[in-house]
Design a protein around this motif. Structure first.
Motif, PDB file in Angstrom:
ATOM      1  N   PRO A 178       0.823  -1.214   0.000  1.00  0.00           N
ATOM      2  CA  PRO A 178       0.000   0.000   0.000  1.00  0.00           C
ATOM      3  C   PRO A 178       0.856   1.262   0.000  1.00  0.00           C
ATOM      4  N   GLY A 179       0.268   2.326  -0.534  1.00  0.00           N
ATOM      5  CA  GLY A 179       0.884   3.638  -0.437  1.00  0.00           C
ATOM      6  C   GLY A 179       0.588   4.234   0.931  1.00  0.00           C
ATOM      7  N   VAL A 180       0.553   5.554   1.015  1.00  0.00           N
ATOM      8  CA  VAL A 180       0.197   6.216   2.274  1.00  0.00           C
ATOM      9  C   VAL A 180      -1.266   5.896   2.570  1.00  0.00           C
ATOM     10  N   ILE A 181      -1.513   5.274   3.713  1.00  0.00           N
ATOM     11  CA  ILE A 181      -2.854   4.798   4.038  1.00  0.00           C
ATOM     12  C   ILE A 181      -3.600   5.849   4.850  1.00  0.00           C
ATOM     13  N   LEU A 182      -4.730   6.279   4.315  1.00  0.00           N
ATOM     14  CA  LEU A 182      -5.541   7.296   4.984  1.00  0.00           C
ATOM     15  C   LEU A 182      -6.659   6.641   5.773  1.00  0.00           C
ATOM     16  N   GLY A 183      -6.706   6.938   7.057  1.00  0.00           N
ATOM     17  CA  GLY A 183      -7.775   6.455   7.918  1.00  0.00           C
ATOM     18  C   GLY A 183      -8.828   7.521   8.099  1.00  0.00           C
ATOM     19  N   PRO A 184      -9.842   7.250   8.924  1.00  0.00           N
ATOM     20  CA  PRO A 184     -10.909   8.233   9.162  1.00  0.00           C
ATOM     21  C   PRO A 184     -10.360   9.525   9.762  1.00  0.00           C
ATOM     22  N   PHE A 239       1.148  -6.968  -5.134  1.00  0.00           N
ATOM     23  CA  PHE A 239       0.314  -5.962  -5.772  1.00  0.00           C
ATOM     24  C   PHE A 239       0.515  -4.601  -5.101  1.00  0.00           C
ATOM     25  N   THR A 240       0.757  -3.594  -5.935  1.00  0.00           N
ATOM     26  CA  THR A 240       0.826  -2.218  -5.451  1.00  0.00           C
ATOM     27  C   THR A 240      -0.585  -1.695  -5.253  1.00  0.00           C
ATOM     28  N   LEU A 241      -0.867  -1.174  -4.063  1.00  0.00           N
ATOM     29  CA  LEU A 241      -2.199  -0.666  -3.758  1.00  0.00           C
ATOM     30  C   LEU A 241      -2.160   0.840  -3.552  1.00  0.00           C
ATOM     31  N   ILE A 242      -2.523   1.564  -4.596  1.00  0.00           N
ATOM     32  CA  ILE A 242      -2.698   3.016  -4.484  1.00  0.00           C
ATOM     33  C   ILE A 242      -3.932   3.412  -5.296  1.00  0.00           C
ATOM     34  N   ALA A 243      -4.654   4.389  -4.785  1.00  0.00           N
ATOM     35  CA  ALA A 243      -5.808   4.900  -5.523  1.00  0.00           C
ATOM     36  C   ALA A 243      -5.362   5.926  -6.551  1.00  0.00           C
ATOM     37  N   ALA A 244      -4.376   6.742  -6.160  1.00  0.00           N
ATOM     38  CA  ALA A 244      -3.906   7.803  -7.059  1.00  0.00           C
ATOM     39  C   ALA A 244      -2.577   8.340  -6.549  1.00  0.00           C
ATOM     40  N   ASN A 245      -1.803   8.895  -7.484  1.00  0.00           N
ATOM     41  CA  ASN A 245      -0.591   9.632  -7.123  1.00  0.00           C
ATOM     42  C   ASN A 245      -0.991  11.086  -6.903  1.00  0.00           C
TER      43      ASN A 245
END
Length: 333
Positions: A178-184, A239-245
């Motif tokens: 995963p990239g930088v993981i954003l929580g709530p 697997f690389t897990l990112i939504a967006a750069n």
């Protein structure tokens, strides 16, 4: 039964909730009774408090081999989320011991107990380094040992080597990066690391921004995709897990707007970030305090790394959540 390590962390807590919601029987290991309350806070946040009682908690440590005997009893699948996250050079030995030796223990037990499938939650920090002719970092990008890497990155890369070693010995594995993981974006301060640190700094009036970029993803996407991979026939892949750069400034502005505080307004250029980490090193040396900014974090703040998520989209048809909308929708203000 499913075993989850790191169940009191951001990813682990959300993974426990997702697993239970999908009918899995789960065992989670913990080191401190107080940390369990962080996981309960996640269940409370999503109004799923009753599900928290379904977790089979076991006090142990991934470095404590005798206690892991008990942890693996009756287990068929393992999600290894536990890790030490630090960019302070003083933590080099702890990083290697927890992240590499701890992972070696987990895969060794998985082999011994004939675990059906093992998932390791790694990081984009463990992915390779771009060659001059390359533009995007993918799962196939080669790691260049001649380039500088943070101790954290080296420890996660070393942990992956333990997983691949176990795969060669017969263990079916999945690695996610995963990239930088954003929580709530919760005022209850569910966690004190990762994205929570970003939120807190902005809330406290962060004045500086940088124009570096990296891959971002929501924690809910990480656990959903990881679960799908473990349930699929896919094995022995990463697997690389990112939504967006995304540029750091854009994330900081979104957080500031959501919290209704002033946006960071001063551009911290590379030379300024270099000065900051040098000054921080001096103060930490003189006053024996932990580092708040290091050479690695300073460089990361202005580096413009691009990561490809094509492999996971092709494998599962993944549609990622919009990270901007996620930040706004999870704010409990």
């Amino acid at each position: 039964m499913v075993l989850v390590t790191g169940g009191t962390g951001l990813v682990g807590a959300h993974l426990l909730l997702h697993l239970i919601e999908n009918g899995e029987n789960v065992r989670a290991i913990y080191r401190s009774e107080n940390n369990i309350q962080k996981t309960k806070a996640v269940f409370d946040f999503y109004k799923k408090t009753a599900l928290f009682e379904k977790i089979n908690w076991l006090e142990t440590d991934i470095l404590d081999i005798p206690s892991l005997e008990t942890a693996f009893a009756g287990i068929t699948h393992v999600y290894h989320c536990a890790a030490l996250i630090s960019f302070d050079p003083k933590d080099e030995e702890k990083l290697r011991k927890t992240n590499i030796e701890g992972t070696a223990n987990m895969v060794n037990f998985s082999l011994a107990y004939k675990i059906q499938k093992f998932c390791f939650v790694s990081s984009i920090a463990a992915l390779g380094d771009l060659a001059p002719h390359e533009k995007e970092i993918t799962e196939e990008t080669d790691w260049n040992p001649e380039k500088h890497h943070s101790d954290y990155a080296i420890s996660k890369y070393g942990a992956e080597m333990e997983v691949w070693r176990a795969q060669q010995e017969g263990l079916d594995v999945i690695i996610v990066n995963p990239g930088v993981i954003l929580g709530p974006l919760s005022k209850n301060k569910i966690f004190d690391q990762g994205s929570a640190e970003i939120y807190k700094k902005v809330a406290d009036g962060l004045r500086f921004y940088t124009l570096g970029s990296t891959g971002f993803i929501t924690v809910t996407d990480v656990v959903k995709i990881t679960f799908q991979l473990m349930k699929s026939d896919i094995k022995n892949e990463r697997f690389t897990l990112i939504a967006a750069n995304i540029v750091f400034k854009e994330i900081l502005n979104t957080v500031a707007d959501t919290l209704k505080v002033k946006r960071p307004s001063i551009h911290a250029k590379p030379f300024f970030m270099h000065f900051l980490w040098m000054a921080d090193w001096l103060f930490s040396t003189l006053f024996f305090r932990r580092r708040s900014i290091t050479k690695a974090t300073a460089k990361a703040s202005y580096s413009k790394n691009l990561y490809s998520n094509e492999k996971i989209k092709t494998a599962l048809g993944t549609v990622f959540s919009d990270v901007y909308l996620y930040i706004k929708s999870t704010a409990d203000n």
